[in-house]
Motif scaffolding. Structure first.
Motif, PDB file in Angstrom:
ATOM      1  N   SER A 180       0.734  -1.318  -0.013  1.00 27.53           N
ATOM      2  CA  SER A 180      -0.048  -0.127  -0.077  1.00 27.53           C
ATOM      3  C   SER A 180       0.794   1.092  -0.173  1.00 27.53           C
ATOM      4  N   LEU A 188      -7.208  -0.086  -6.361  1.00 28.07           N
ATOM      5  CA  LEU A 188      -5.809  -1.172  -6.672  1.00 28.07           C
ATOM      6  C   LEU A 188      -5.480  -1.215  -7.934  1.00 28.07           C
ATOM      7  N   SER A 229      -2.018  -1.056  -3.796  1.00 22.65           N
ATOM      8  CA  SER A 229      -2.696  -0.210  -3.999  1.00 22.65           C
ATOM      9  C   SER A 229      -2.689   1.350  -3.278  1.00 22.65           C
ATOM     10  N   ARG A 252      -4.592   4.929  -2.096  1.00 19.69           N
ATOM     11  CA  ARG A 252      -5.412   5.317  -1.667  1.00 19.69           C
ATOM     12  C   ARG A 252      -6.115   7.374  -2.561  1.00 19.69           C
TER      13      ARG A 252
END
Ligand SMILES: Cc1cc2nc3c(=O)[nH]c(=O)nc-3n(C[C@H](O)[C@H](O)[C@H](O)COP(=O)(O)OP(=O)(O)OC[C@H]3O[C@@H](n4cnc5c(N)ncnc54)[C@H](O)[C@@H]3O)c2cc1C
Length: 407
Positions: free
Chosen positions: A4, A145, A155, A157
């Motif tokens: 992420s 994603l 991933s 934000r």
């Protein structure tokens, strides 16, 4: 496990590097990925206007004195600084006739592989994680994603799609943001080759240090001859793929090379790339995804200038993302549109109008309209190209930058 990031930037051309530099400068975790590894080839004339040079200072803190220094810490091509040529002039040709030749500020020329690699290095120096050799296969605007070819998933934000004219991330906008038929209609074809100077087959007959634009011939669109790092770059670009006799774009380009005095032009290997040409997306942000540069269609459609618009929209997308990280997706899309509407959109809309007007007038009246156009107020027109004046009725223009972009 899915790794992420605060923001994933897909594509590390000028738009992606600008976005990554702004965001990494704010201490966010940023992945800057590209399917290629820099320095990579990019078909491009490499012409920088004054506004592009200013954008480099604003977005990357790269100042002219550093870039032009010999030798330069940012050396692109063999000891001459980043610019392989600087010209105070631009020649506009209609067929064999030279219409006009002056410009107030210099045009500068860069070799795209070295230029793009430098911008990526600048983004990395601010903390972006550069992931070369990673091609995006699909992206989900709702979740952020990103799936890479080979199956790896990341991933974000937010995701900034800066993956060029053939963007994969653009598909994730869905029907709301992106009309594929309209996109294809407004996509210009461009061909460009770099030729060694000489009298032999496939060679260019003279040295070129002043950029030339050619209208009227080629038989579709317009052509250019720019100074290149290894020899002159000759190109054409146009929406129409055929001339009146039905010959295709490649044949039109070979005629253009012949007209310029290139012997046996059939021996030249042609390279083409699409150029968005009046199709800036009306809604380039959706959910967690924002599109910048060619991926969003942000190219000026009279002269085909795209580097500045890539830098500007990359930086704007990053500023809007900073707003989105605090206030959510809708605020992000609103901020992106606000910045675009204040800076980039008027230029794209008015240059498009000017293009249709000039080309329609030329079809009826030949060279006269373009001669009148360039002779009416040459200094103001040069300022328009360089971004000191707007394409909108030549009003004085100042460029605004958003949050996170330095002075
Ligand atoms: C022939 C020609 C001449 C031009 N001459 C000029 C000029 O002289 N001056 C000017 O201002 N503009 C010029 N332009 C326009 C300019 O080149 C573009 O507008 C500019 O490069 C856009 O920058 P970008 O960062 O949006 O996209 P790009 O520079 O195209 O960068 C996109 C990046 O995304 C990567 N990528 C693509 N797909 C994927 C994927 N699926 N996954 C991961 N990465 C991906 C690519 O490898 C690339 O590095 C020219 C264009 C053409 C075609």
């Amino acid at each position: 496990m899915v790794k992420s990031y605060d923001v994933i930037v897909a594509g590390a051309g000028p738009a992606g590097a600008a976005a990554a530099a702004v965001l990494a400068g704010q201490k966010l975790s940023v992945a800057l990925l590209d399917r290629a590894e820099h320095p990579r080839h990019k078909l491009c004339g490499g012409l920088l206007t004054a506004k592009s040079v200013e954008a480099l200072a604003r977005v990357f803190g790269l100042h002219l004195s550093d870039l032009a220094a010999r030798p330069s810490p940012f050396d692109g091509c063999g000891g001459g600084g980043l610019f392989h040529e600087t010209s105070q002039y631009l020649f506009l040709h209609q067929g064999q006739e030279l219409l006009r030749g002056a410009a107030a500020e210099p045009f500068r020329f860069v070799d795209r592989p070295a230029f793009d690699a430098l911008l990526v290095r600048m983004a990395v120096a601010r903390g972006a994680e550069y992931l070369p050799g990673r091609a995006v296969e699909a992206c989900d605007a709702a979740s952020g994603l990103v799936r890479l070819c080979g199956g790896e998933e990341l991933s974000g934000r937010f995701v900034i799609g800066a993956d060029g004219a053939n963007s994969v991330t653009r598909r994730a906008l869905g029907m709301n943001g992106y009309d594929r038929a309209a996109w294809r209609r407004n996509l210009a074809a461009a061909i460009e080759v770099e030729l060694p100077v000489g009298a032999g087959p496939g060679q260019f007959p003279r040295q070129v240090s002043v950029p030339e634009l050619h209208v009227g011939s080629p038989q579709a669109g317009y052509g250019w001859v720019f100074p290149g790092p290894r020899g002159p770059k000759v190109g054409i670009c146009g929406l129409r793929r055929n001339d009146r006799d039905g010959r295709d774009f490649g044949a039109i380009f070979l005629d253009f090379l012949r007209l310029l005095g290139v012997a046996a032009p059939e021996s030249v290997a042609l390279r083409g790339h699409p150029l968005p040409y009046g199709n800036a997306l009306a809604r380039p942000a959706c959910g967690r995804l924002l599109l910048a540069g060619d991926a969003g269609g942000f190219v000026e459609p009279l002269f085909g200038e795209g580097i500045f618009y890539a830098l500007a929209t990359g930086a704007h997308a990053a500023s809007a993302t900073l707003c989105g990280l605090r206030n959510g997706e809708e605020a992000c899309a609103r901020e992106y549109e606000r910045l675009l509407a204040r800076t980039v959109r008027p230029e794209l809309v008015w240059s498009n109008r000017l293009r249709w007007l000039l080309f329609a007038a030329m079809r009826r009246l030949g060279a006269a309209p373009i001669r009148g156009f360039v002779n009416c107020a040459p200094a103001a027109l040069a300022e328009m190209v360089h971004g000191r004046r707007s394409f909108r009725l030549l009003q004085k223009k100042t460029w605004e930058w958003g949050e996170g972009v330095g002075g």
